[in-house]
Enzyme design. Structure first.
Site, mmCIF file in Angstrom:
data_model
loop_
_atom_site.group_PDB
_atom_site.id
_atom_site.type_symbol
_atom_site.label_atom_id
_atom_site.label_comp_id
_atom_site.label_asym_id
_atom_site.label_seq_id
_atom_site.Cartn_x
_atom_site.Cartn_y
_atom_site.Cartn_z
ATOM 1 N N ASP A 29 0.663 5.173 1.975
ATOM 2 C CA ASP A 29 0.037 5.453 2.917
ATOM 3 C C ASP A 29 -1.194 6.511 2.970
ATOM 4 O OD1 ASP A 29 1.560 4.155 4.932
ATOM 5 O OD2 ASP A 29 2.989 5.789 5.080
ATOM 6 N N ARG A 75 5.939 6.567 13.101
ATOM 7 C CA ARG A 75 6.127 7.194 11.932
ATOM 8 C C ARG A 75 5.501 8.627 11.904
ATOM 9 N NH1 ARG A 75 1.663 4.971 8.156
ATOM 10 N NH2 ARG A 75 0.398 6.783 9.128
ATOM 11 N N HIS A 132 0.810 -1.359 -0.032
ATOM 12 C CA HIS A 132 0.077 -0.090 0.124
ATOM 13 C C HIS A 132 0.995 1.314 -0.009
ATOM 14 C CE1 HIS A 132 1.210 -0.315 4.317
ATOM 15 N NE2 HIS A 132 0.885 0.975 4.398
ATOM 16 N N HIS A 176 4.747 0.027 -0.159
ATOM 17 C CA HIS A 176 5.576 -0.735 0.951
ATOM 18 C C HIS A 176 4.678 -1.489 1.581
ATOM 19 C CE1 HIS A 176 3.889 2.636 3.254
ATOM 20 N NE2 HIS A 176 3.986 1.886 4.283
#
Length: 302
Positions: free
Chosen positions: A103, A273, A101, A258
């Protein structure tokens, strides 16, 4: 805030198509503009860049550094992140993003960059892999490029992006995370091929949050999306990173997908993150992505 002097960076490509390791810099909010520009240039060229030995970073310094690349944004559906300084905790006890996917593509202005910092890393396993969606577009045969450039996909957060690769039942914590993740519904229509606002490159926008291709039956759209996805995740388009505590990865979320590799069992794995806000994608023919369910998420910019 004082500004550091210019740092001499060393950029070592990890593959020809994607990924580079950068050394010779201590990340933080005090980097000189030339150093930030060099990191950004390497990021745009290599799509994902990695830094070892950044154990000095805490959440505040992480955010200060992220602010040099753009405006840090809280997650649009997970509460509490804004108050924590836009830091999103990725904890193996709550969620495992084990499907390819990009983000937050379920909102129109999804993040430009994501900056991920290793906190608790399994002794064995727990790698992350990235794929170059620009190279994937470039690899398409011309008739398939022409078709992809006409397509639009509906992206939604009403999807368990860990379920596709799950080999075990979801834990109670994972089920609770999914409820929170989906509590505020978003759906956005994106072009399957977008034009990168900084490089002018064309990239494929599909992945885990893309639920259907507009104008096609569910089955036809699924098969076509799987075909495009296979171009993205060809081995030659990917790079895999073996984490250590204190590592930092930064990726261009507009040009990559990723996946977190779920091969570490019940061993704790935790990373933090921060995303920085991105532009609304534009198609090859100049049309912009559009939100169809929920707000356009402009409110979550900080």
């Amino acid at each position: 805030m004082t500004t550091s002097t210019q740092t001499t960076l060393t950029v070592k490509p990890l593959t020809i198509r994607i990924g580079a390791e950068i050394s010779g810099v201590r990340l933080g909010g005090d980097l000189a503009p030339d150093t930030v520009a060099a990191i950004r240039a390497a990021l745009l060229q290599h799509k994902v860049v990695f830094f070892r030995g950044q154990e000095h970073l805490d959440d505040a310094a992480h955010r200060d550094f992220a602010s040099l690349l753009g405006n840090p944004t809280p997650h649009p559906t997970v509460p509490g992140e804004a108050g924590a300084g836009a830091v999103f905790e990725i904890d193996s006890q709550g969620s495992r993003a084990t499907s390819w996917h990009s983000d937050v593509t379920f909102v129109a202005n999804y993040p430009a960059f994501s900056i991920l910092r290793g906190i608790v890393i399994p002794e064995v396993g727990g790698d992350t892999a990235w794929a170059n969606t620009v190279a994937a577009y470039d690899d398409l045969p011309e008739p398939l490029k022409a078709l992809a450039e006409q397509l639009w996909a509906a992206h939604t957060n009403a999807f368990d992006y860990a379920a596709a690769a799950r080999v075990r039942p979801a834990t109670e914590e994972e089920q609770e995370f999914r409820k929170v993740f989906e509590a505020m519904a978003f759906e956005t229509e994106h072009p399957v091929v977008r034009v990168h606002p900084e490089t002018g490159e064309r990239s494929l926008v599909v992945g885990g949050f893309a639920q259907r291709l507009l104008g096609l039956s569910q089955e036809d759209g699924r098969q076509l999306q799987q075909l495009l996805q296979r171009f993205i995740t060809r081995p030659e388009n990917t790079v895999r990173w073996r984490w250590a505590a204190g590592d930092v990865a930064i990726w261009d979320n507009r040009a990559t997908q990723h996946v977190a590799i779920d091969d570490y069992g019940d061993t704790p794995r935790r990373l933090h993150r921060i995303c920085v806000d991105g532009e609304i994608p534009v198609s090859v023919d100049g049309r912009s992505s559009r939100a169809t369910v929920g707000a356009d998420a402009a409110w979550y910019r900080r």
